[in-house]
Design a protein around this motif. Structure first.
Motif, mmCIF file in Angstrom:
data_model
loop_
_atom_site.group_PDB
_atom_site.id
_atom_site.type_symbol
_atom_site.label_atom_id
_atom_site.label_comp_id
_atom_site.label_asym_id
_atom_site.label_seq_id
_atom_site.Cartn_x
_atom_site.Cartn_y
_atom_site.Cartn_z
ATOM 1 N N SER A 177 -1.220 -0.007 -8.912
ATOM 2 C CA SER A 177 -0.608 -0.646 -7.749
ATOM 3 C C SER A 177 -1.632 -1.152 -6.742
ATOM 4 N N LEU A 210 -0.095 -8.426 -7.009
ATOM 5 C CA LEU A 210 1.274 -8.480 -7.526
ATOM 6 C C LEU A 210 1.805 -7.102 -7.902
ATOM 7 N N ASN A 226 1.048 -4.481 -6.524
ATOM 8 C CA ASN A 226 1.246 -3.714 -5.296
ATOM 9 C C ASN A 226 2.649 -3.896 -4.727
ATOM 10 N N ASN A 227 3.467 -4.679 -5.417
ATOM 11 C CA ASN A 227 4.857 -4.911 -5.010
ATOM 12 C C ASN A 227 5.766 -3.979 -5.818
ATOM 13 N N GLN A 228 6.514 -3.129 -5.115
ATOM 14 C CA GLN A 228 7.380 -2.157 -5.789
ATOM 15 C C GLN A 228 8.415 -2.839 -6.680
ATOM 16 N N ASP A 229 8.947 -3.961 -6.241
ATOM 17 C CA ASP A 229 9.960 -4.653 -7.043
ATOM 18 C C ASP A 229 9.382 -5.127 -8.378
ATOM 19 N N ALA A 282 11.027 -9.925 -5.857
ATOM 20 C CA ALA A 282 9.599 -10.118 -5.583
ATOM 21 C C ALA A 282 9.214 -11.592 -5.550
#
Length: 705
Positions: free
Chosen positions: A410, A414, A416-419, A477
């Motif tokens: 993460s 990219l 690093n985006n939870q979605d 996202a």
């Protein structure tokens, strides 16, 4: 001031110097040193020895037992070393390294030795013969810790072959009245626990010695903690663990010491008994150049196998020799183990070639846990099996499961985006891998901590493969439109494309299935298959996007979380003093936080979990942490292998039940032995066409639903 006893015969230094020169010579090094060069080397050694002892003594004098909150404040630079000294002088903190006398040991302790437990292994075992196995890559170091040390070779010089003070009994898996597993003796001859269950006293067997003949003493344990505290070993886990999880080590005499812990956790005794001492005499030149100086030095061990310089063939093979004078060779629990005289590990980088070498009799036994090997490459109808030359065993174990899955970094763009991470979970079709590639023999892993009994989350399951849910998550996202190749693209023109790295060459076909299925959800996975060592190095350096890997966990009572999920193992300085994200933080290499996960709520629960001595509270916290990890989505649970399937030449023998309940591999515990007469008979039979009884067994004593 009490000074650590450090007498050492100068002859041992000479032996070390000659050993190092021998290694250099074997690798094409210089000629034997002149008298002047030897004198200069001796002088340098004495200088470095004096410096190390002085540095260690200073550490003993200035290292204090600090509460976790104070340790963390120091790491953040909020408390200075001078302030710690002032507060210690006022009596707020005690010294970490303490020296007392036998009279200070409580008189009412109940000493145990575990000798009532059943023996381990088979009394039919005999010594002798050579075990031939392979490595996929030559080891990058002989160091036990530090950079490049955590590869597959480590099991041969540490994990499976070293001796601890005591070892969890592998067949008696009961828990005693103090919440501890049952242990049988190793280096220790007896142990005891304080009434508050926070201090473990250990008496070393006076006969215990390292493989170079030097005795194992309490001084070695004092040195061990000094060693693990030093930053220049470049092993952050050891630095933290041996400060945070212990509050004092105390020497009472040559063979008696104690370890004090901050909490009386379940199986607290294991934190003391499952340690192995470091040989202080070997590390007299220990210093800031540790990583380079000891790169190719075999550390004297308490265990049965040694590695000599002439048996290290760079790039080709490594051969370990059984120490026939091993001090524990006739002791109960050890006398029926570590039976082969030689372990020859040849470098074979290709899995298919390794298996062909096995079928030729050049490799002793092979894993056939993969269905293609069990059903196709070596089925029951194969002449080797049908003629009784090679035997097969399916053994169901019951232990914490290796964490096969996708580890999403993460800290990468990219990801690093939870979605995006949640979408990857839904776009990963491990069930198809299990059903088709593994032919339904394996099961789906549910969480990152399967196999821990009451500490494993009772209801949480992995997200199923679901294209619609994956697309919905990717859309959140900003990935809505597909490009001409079917891969989703966001408004900035960035493609939903990541590199999937692995060191499991034998499992590369499973990744092909994952790649093909992921594309249905607009996700591109670019496969990168490296050799095991190169893959692990890249992953530990946090240079991966997504890694397909697994940690081989031990048979512990409850799962660990700090090493893998705490933010201090993700970034150098993850948070600012006010608790907000540090905008200048950098990823921290050489840790097990492969997901680069940094979550304040998770950190708080990890710290509470580490500090708790309540089973009920630890269970609750473990469940909450698994729920946080589930929401974070940076780990995609893969599969569980509920057994080991092993093919072996008929001259290899095993105990009656083949293995022990908590075994994770065929070599775990080294319970096997070689019938050398059968080996000769079998090799002749291959030429003559003689056949033998078929042996193709299933051992399901420990099979779970």
């Amino acid at each position: 001031m009490y000074r650590l006893y450090s007498e050492l015969s100068h002859g041992w230094h000479t032996l070390l110097a000659v050993s190092t020169l021998f290694l250099l010579s074997a690798c094409g090094g210089a000629d034997a040193p002149t008298a002047e060069e030897s004198a200069a080397a001796d002088a340098d050694f004495e200088s470095r020895k004096a410096a190390m002892l002085a540095h260690m003594q200073n550490h003993f004098d200035t290292e204090y037992s600090l509460p976790p909150a104070v340790q963390e404040a120091m790491e953040r630079g909020e408390i200075s070393a001078d302030e710690i000294k002032q507060r210690a002088a006022a009596g707020e903190f005690q010294k970490f390294f303490q020296f007392k006398t036998p009279a200070d040991i409580p008189a009412d302790l109940t000493w145990e030795n575990g000798m009532d437990l059943p023996d381990v292994g088979s009394d039919q075992a005999t010594k002798g013969g050579t075990l031939y196995l392979s490595l996929s890559d030559f080891p990058r170091t002989l160091r036990r810790l530090g950079p490049d040390s955590n590869g597959s070779f480590r099991t041969w010089i540490l994990d499976d072959t070293s001796m601890r003070f005591a070892q969890r009994h592998p067949t008696d898996t009961s828990i005693d009245s103090n919440g501890n597993f049952r242990y049988h003796p190793g280096i220790a001859e007896a142990w005891a626990m304080s009434e508050d269950r926070k201090t473990v006293y250990v008496r070393i067997n006076p006969a215990a010695e390292f493989s170079d003949g030097m005795p194992i003493t309490s001084d070695d344990m004092m040195f061990t903690f000094y060693f693990y505290h030093q930053p220049f070993i470049q092993a952050p886990w050891y630095n933290n663990n041996f400060k945070r999880n212990y509050t004092a080590i105390t020497k009472y005499d040559t063979h008696t010491f104690s370890l004090t812990l901050p909490e009386a956790k379940p199986n607290v005794i294991g934190r003391a008994l499952e340690l192995e001492p470091m040989p202080m005499h070997f590390f007299y030149e220990f210093g800031e150049d540790y990583v380079e100086r000891y790169q190719w030095e075999f550390v004297p061990t308490s265990g049965p196998y040694v590695l000599t310089p002439d048996n290290l063939k760079k790039g080709r093979s490594v051969t370990l020799l059984r120490n026939k004078d091993w001090w524990a060779k006739d002791l109960k629990y050890w006398r029926n183990r570590f039976n082969v005289d030689r372990i020859n590990l040849t470098i074979i980088r290709d899995a298919a070639k390794t298996f062909e070498a096995f079928k030729k009799g050049e490799i002793s036994f092979a894993s056939v846990s993969l269905p293609e090997y069990f059903y196709e490459k070596l089925p029951a109808s194969d002449p080797l099996v049908a003629n009784g030359l090679v035997h097969r065993a399916v053994f169901y174990n019951d232990a914490p499961r290796p964490t096969y899955g996708l580890w999403i970094n993460s800290g990468r763009p990219l990801l690093n985006n939870q979605d995006v991470r949640v979408g990857i979970n839904y776009a990963t079709n491990f069930q198809k891998v299990i059903d088709e590639y593994f032919r339904g023999d394996y099961t789906r892993m549910r969480t990152s901590a399967d196999g821990y009994g009451e500490f494993t989350h009772p209801t949480l399951t992995a997200r199923p493969f679901d294209v619609e849910k994956a697309l919905a998550s990717f859309a959140k996202a900003g990935f809505v439109e597909r490009g001409p190749d079917g891969v989703l693209v966001n408004a900035n023109g960035e493609r939903l494309s990541f590199t999937l790295t692995t060191g499991y060459e034998a499992l590369k076909d499973t990744l092909t299935i994952l790649r093909e299925e992921a594309l249905n959800a607009g996700l591109e996975l670019r496969l990168e298959v490296l050799d095991g060592t190169a893959s692990w190095k890249k992953i530990q350096e946090k240079q991966h996007d997504i890694a397909f890997s697994a940690f081989n966990v031990g048979p512990e009572m409850y799962p660990r979380y700090w090493e893998t999920y705490h933010s201090v193992n993700a970034y150098d300085v993850p948070w600012l003093p006010d608790g907000s994200v540090n905008p200048d933080r950098e990823l921290k290499p050489q840790t097990n936080n492969l997901q680069s996960i940094a979550n304040r709520e998770l950190d708080q629960r990890i710290e509470a979990y580490r500090a708790s001595d309540s089973v009920e509270e630890m269970q609750r916290l473990a469940f909450e942490m698994e729920e946080i990890l589930y929401e974070d989505g940076s780990f995609v649970p893969g599969f569980v292998i509920p057994f080991m399937r092993v093919a072996y030449w008929r001259w290899f023998k095993w105990p009656e039940n083949f293995h022990v309940k908590i075994a994770n591999s065929a070599t775990d515990g080294h319970l096997f032995w070689i019938d050398q007469a059968l080996e000769e008979e079998t090799r002749k039979a291959r030429r003559s066409g003689q056949t033998f009884e078929v042996v193709d067994k299933v051992y399901d004593r420990y099979k779970t639903d």
